[in-house]
Motif scaffolding. Structure first.
Motif, PDB file in Angstrom:
ATOM      1  N   GLY A 126       0.790  -1.231   0.000  1.00 12.15           N
ATOM      2  CA  GLY A 126       0.000   0.000   0.000  1.00 12.15           C
ATOM      3  C   GLY A 126       0.806   1.256   0.000  1.00 12.15           C
ATOM      4  N   ALA A 127       2.176   1.117   0.040  1.00 12.35           N
ATOM      5  CA  ALA A 127       2.994   2.335   0.098  1.00 12.35           C
ATOM      6  C   ALA A 127       2.866   3.164  -1.157  1.00 12.35           C
ATOM      7  CB  ALA A 127       4.473   1.962   0.327  1.00 12.35           C
ATOM      8  N   GLU A 128       2.602   2.484  -2.306  1.00 13.68           N
ATOM      9  CA  GLU A 128       2.519   3.226  -3.548  1.00 13.68           C
ATOM     10  C   GLU A 128       1.345   4.204  -3.555  1.00 13.68           C
ATOM     11  OE1 GLU A 128       4.485   3.289  -6.043  1.00 13.68           O
ATOM     12  OE2 GLU A 128       5.866   1.683  -5.572  1.00 13.68           O
ATOM     13  N   SER A 129       0.276   3.840  -2.844  1.00 15.65           N
ATOM     14  CA  SER A 129      -0.919   4.669  -2.891  1.00 15.65           C
ATOM     15  C   SER A 129      -1.203   5.395  -1.590  1.00 15.65           C
ATOM     16  CB  SER A 129      -2.135   3.792  -3.249  1.00 15.65           C
ATOM     17  OG  SER A 129      -2.276   2.764  -2.286  1.00 15.65           O
ATOM     18  N   ALA A 130      -0.243   5.296  -0.633  1.00 10.76           N
ATOM     19  CA  ALA A 130      -0.472   5.932   0.659  1.00 10.76           C
ATOM     20  C   ALA A 130      -0.532   7.433   0.500  1.00 10.76           C
ATOM     21  CB  ALA A 130       0.669   5.563   1.625  1.00 10.76           C
ATOM     22  N   PRO A 131      -1.356   8.120   1.308  1.00  6.19           N
ATOM     23  CA  PRO A 131      -1.439   9.564   1.188  1.00  6.19           C
ATOM     24  C   PRO A 131      -0.121  10.219   1.547  1.00  6.19           C
ATOM     25  CG  PRO A 131      -2.569   8.800   3.164  1.00  6.19           C
ATOM     26  CD  PRO A 131      -2.232   7.584   2.376  1.00  6.19           C
ATOM     27  N   VAL A 132       0.153  11.336   0.946  1.00  8.77           N
ATOM     28  CA  VAL A 132       1.406  12.053   1.157  1.00  8.77           C
ATOM     29  C   VAL A 132       1.130  13.337   1.914  1.00  8.77           C
ATOM     30  CG1 VAL A 132       3.372  13.129   0.017  1.00  8.77           C
ATOM     31  CG2 VAL A 132       2.325  11.090  -0.974  1.00  8.77           C
ATOM     32  N   ARG A 133       1.935  13.615   2.897  1.00 12.38           N
ATOM     33  CA  ARG A 133       1.765  14.827   3.687  1.00 12.38           C
ATOM     34  C   ARG A 133       2.086  16.053   2.844  1.00 12.38           C
ATOM     35  NH1 ARG A 133       4.091  14.169   9.820  1.00 12.38           N
ATOM     36  NH2 ARG A 133       2.501  12.723  10.582  1.00 12.38           N
ATOM     37  N   PRO A 134       1.374  17.167   3.099  1.00 18.08           N
ATOM     38  CA  PRO A 134       1.704  18.398   2.383  1.00 18.08           C
ATOM     39  C   PRO A 134       3.049  18.936   2.837  1.00 18.08           C
ATOM     40  CG  PRO A 134       0.067  18.810   4.103  1.00 18.08           C
ATOM     41  CD  PRO A 134       0.233  17.322   4.023  1.00 18.08           C
ATOM     42  N   GLY A 135       3.659  19.730   1.968  1.00 21.06           N
ATOM     43  CA  GLY A 135       4.935  20.330   2.307  1.00 21.06           C
ATOM     44  C   GLY A 135       6.096  19.433   1.927  1.00 21.06           C
ATOM     45  N   PRO A 136       7.309  19.963   2.042  1.00 20.67           N
ATOM     46  CA  PRO A 136       8.496  19.194   1.648  1.00 20.67           C
ATOM     47  C   PRO A 136       8.664  17.959   2.533  1.00 20.67           C
ATOM     48  CG  PRO A 136       9.005  21.537   1.945  1.00 20.67           C
ATOM     49  CD  PRO A 136       7.635  21.308   2.509  1.00 20.67           C
ATOM     50  N   PHE A 137       9.036  16.870   1.911  1.00 15.41           N
ATOM     51  CA  PHE A 137       9.346  15.639   2.640  1.00 15.41           C
ATOM     52  C   PHE A 137      10.692  15.805   3.337  1.00 15.41           C
ATOM     53  CE2 PHE A 137      11.159  11.172   2.052  1.00 15.41           C
ATOM     54  CZ  PHE A 137      10.692  10.744   3.287  1.00 15.41           C
ATOM     55  N   TYR A 138      10.750  15.529   4.648  1.00 16.03           N
ATOM     56  CA  TYR A 138      11.971  15.799   5.397  1.00 16.03           C
ATOM     57  C   TYR A 138      13.144  14.949   4.915  1.00 16.03           C
ATOM     58  CZ  TYR A 138      14.998  17.310   9.136  1.00 16.03           C
ATOM     59  OH  TYR A 138      16.048  17.876   9.824  1.00 16.03           O
TER      60      TYR A 138
END
Length: 433
Positions: free
Chosen positions: A9-21
């Protein structure tokens, strides 16, 4: 054997807004490698000054770099596991401070033995403390774009090789080699140590999964064992056939891998290349290295990291063969050396980018820093012997023919080992699916 793949499910997991740390970790590792290796790879610009001021042979001066290289690759066997246990940030900061102290101490050396101690221990221990922990941290933050992220992070080595030698050469001409070492030491301690504070060990500490996917926050603290990620123990990895093959290939190739970083400038000067152009050859290696880490690291994500590593060894062998041509074509030495430097830099950069990502593919993330650290002891032994032996060969024969041709051969042997490894491990990988 264990096969590591992205979480379901990692491919479709939601992504947090803003730059990825994770990209901040990449940037911090870039800074650490830029300053650490950039300072180390200026050494070729200091060879003439050290040889002249201390009245010693080229082989003796070359041993300074060999000792430092042995330590900064060999120390990964200690700093890697410590980073897995304590976190990468504190090791990286300590490393930058040690580099600064070592360079500052070298500036006050009154004998070559004192340079051995100051530069060898300071730079060697400093890079050894910072490099493997920082690179290991990057591997945990990415899965789908691991090759790209690893390539960007270690492209600091290429950019450091591009920028730092000309800067050092200019400073040496303006203020002498002693004050130049002092300036580089302050830069490493202040700027390198400050930027290393951005490194974090694991995305789970921020409630993230690799590549910026969201994950449930789980408690974790620096000082605990990072056992959340799947993967081999260090002992299990070291006793595997895959590790043995990688270790043998890296050991043999590294006998010639760092010869250009010490001897290319003196070689060019011996063949009538003016000093400014000779120093720029190191920058050309840096240009090629930066491109190789970025483009070949990304390419490895698509075509496979194992065949990519094979390509890197073959490419470095071909580039070193171009250097060998300059032994007999002296009228076009500068152009041939520039072609060699660019090609060698591309494949050397690709090698540095692909190797940590391949280790992660093979053995997982739980102890990746520790496994990389053990693997890099192979490079440590090669670095200890190769540049020093090349200098000794020159002192005895007044020619670099034997070291250059031997370097071609070592990379071809390494390519053969990786090819054999890919053939013998293919059935195991298919069975893991």
């Amino acid at each position: 054997m264990l096969r590591v793949s992205p979480r379901p499910g990692a491919e479709s997991a939601p992504v947090r807004p803003g730059p990825f740390y994770g990209w901040f970790v990449v940037a911090a590792t870039f800074a650490v490698t830029f300053i650490g290796f950039g300072s180390a790879y200026t050494f070729s610009t200091f060879v003439e000054s050290l040889q002249r001021d201390f009245g010693t042979s080229r082989g003796s001066v070359s041993l300074v770099f060999s000792l430092a290289g042995f330590l900064y690759f060999g120390l990964g066997i200690v700093s890697g596991p410590l980073a897995d246990r304590w976190g990468s940030r504190r090791l990286a900061v300590i490393g930058m401070l040690l580099i600064g102290a070592g360079l500052a101490a070298a500036s006050a050396a009154e004998s070559l033995m004192q340079v051995y101690a100051a530069y060898g221990l300071g730079v060697g221990l400093g890079v050894g403390c910072s490099y493997v922990p920082a690179v290991g941290a990057v591997q945990r933050w990415f899965v789908r774009r691991r090759g790209l992220a690893s390539g960007l992070a270690v492209s600091g080595i290429g950019m450091g090789t591009l920028v730092m030698p000309p800067v050092a050469s200019w400073l040496i001409a303006a203020m002498g080699w002693r004050d130049t070492y002092l300036v580089l030491g302050v830069l490493a301690a202040v700027l390198g140590g400050g930027l290393a504070l951005l490194i974090e060990n694991d995305p789970a500490d921020r409630g993230l999964a690799p590549d910026g996917d969201t994950a449930s926050p789980r408690p974790g603290r620096v000082g605990s064992q990072y056992s959340r990620s799947p993967g081999h123990s260090v002992g299990a990895a070291v006793h595997s056939r895959r590790f043995a093959g990688l270790y043998a290939a890296c050991l043999i190739a590294s006998f010639g891998l760092f010869v250009p970083f010490v001897h290319l400038v003196p070689y060019a000067r011996d063949h009538g290349v003016p000093l400014p152009l000779a120093v720029l050859l190191l920058s050309v290696i840096g240009i090629g290295s930066t491109g190789g880490r970025f483009f070949l690291g990304s390419l490895a994500d698509r075509v496979g990291r194992e065949p990519s590593l094979l390509l890197m060894f073959l490419g470095m062998a071909a580039a070193l063969a171009v250097w060998a041509v300059s032994l007999w074509v002296t009228t076009a030495a500068a152009w041939i050396l520039a072609l060699f430097a660019l090609a060698f830099g591309v494949f050397y950069g690709g090698f540095v980018a692909v190797l940590p990502a391949l280790v992660m593919d093979y053995f997982g993330g739980r102890n990746v820093s520790g496994i990389i650290g053990v693997l890099y002891t192979s490079v440590a032994f090669g670095t200890l012997i190769g540049p020093w032996a090349a200098g000794l060969a020159f002192d005895l024969s007044h020619s670099y023919a034997l070291p250059i041709l031997a370097s071609v051969g070592t990379n071809l042997i390494a390519a053969g080992i990786v090819y054999g490894l890919s053939r013998t491990t293919r059935p195991a990988r298919l069975a893991e699916k």
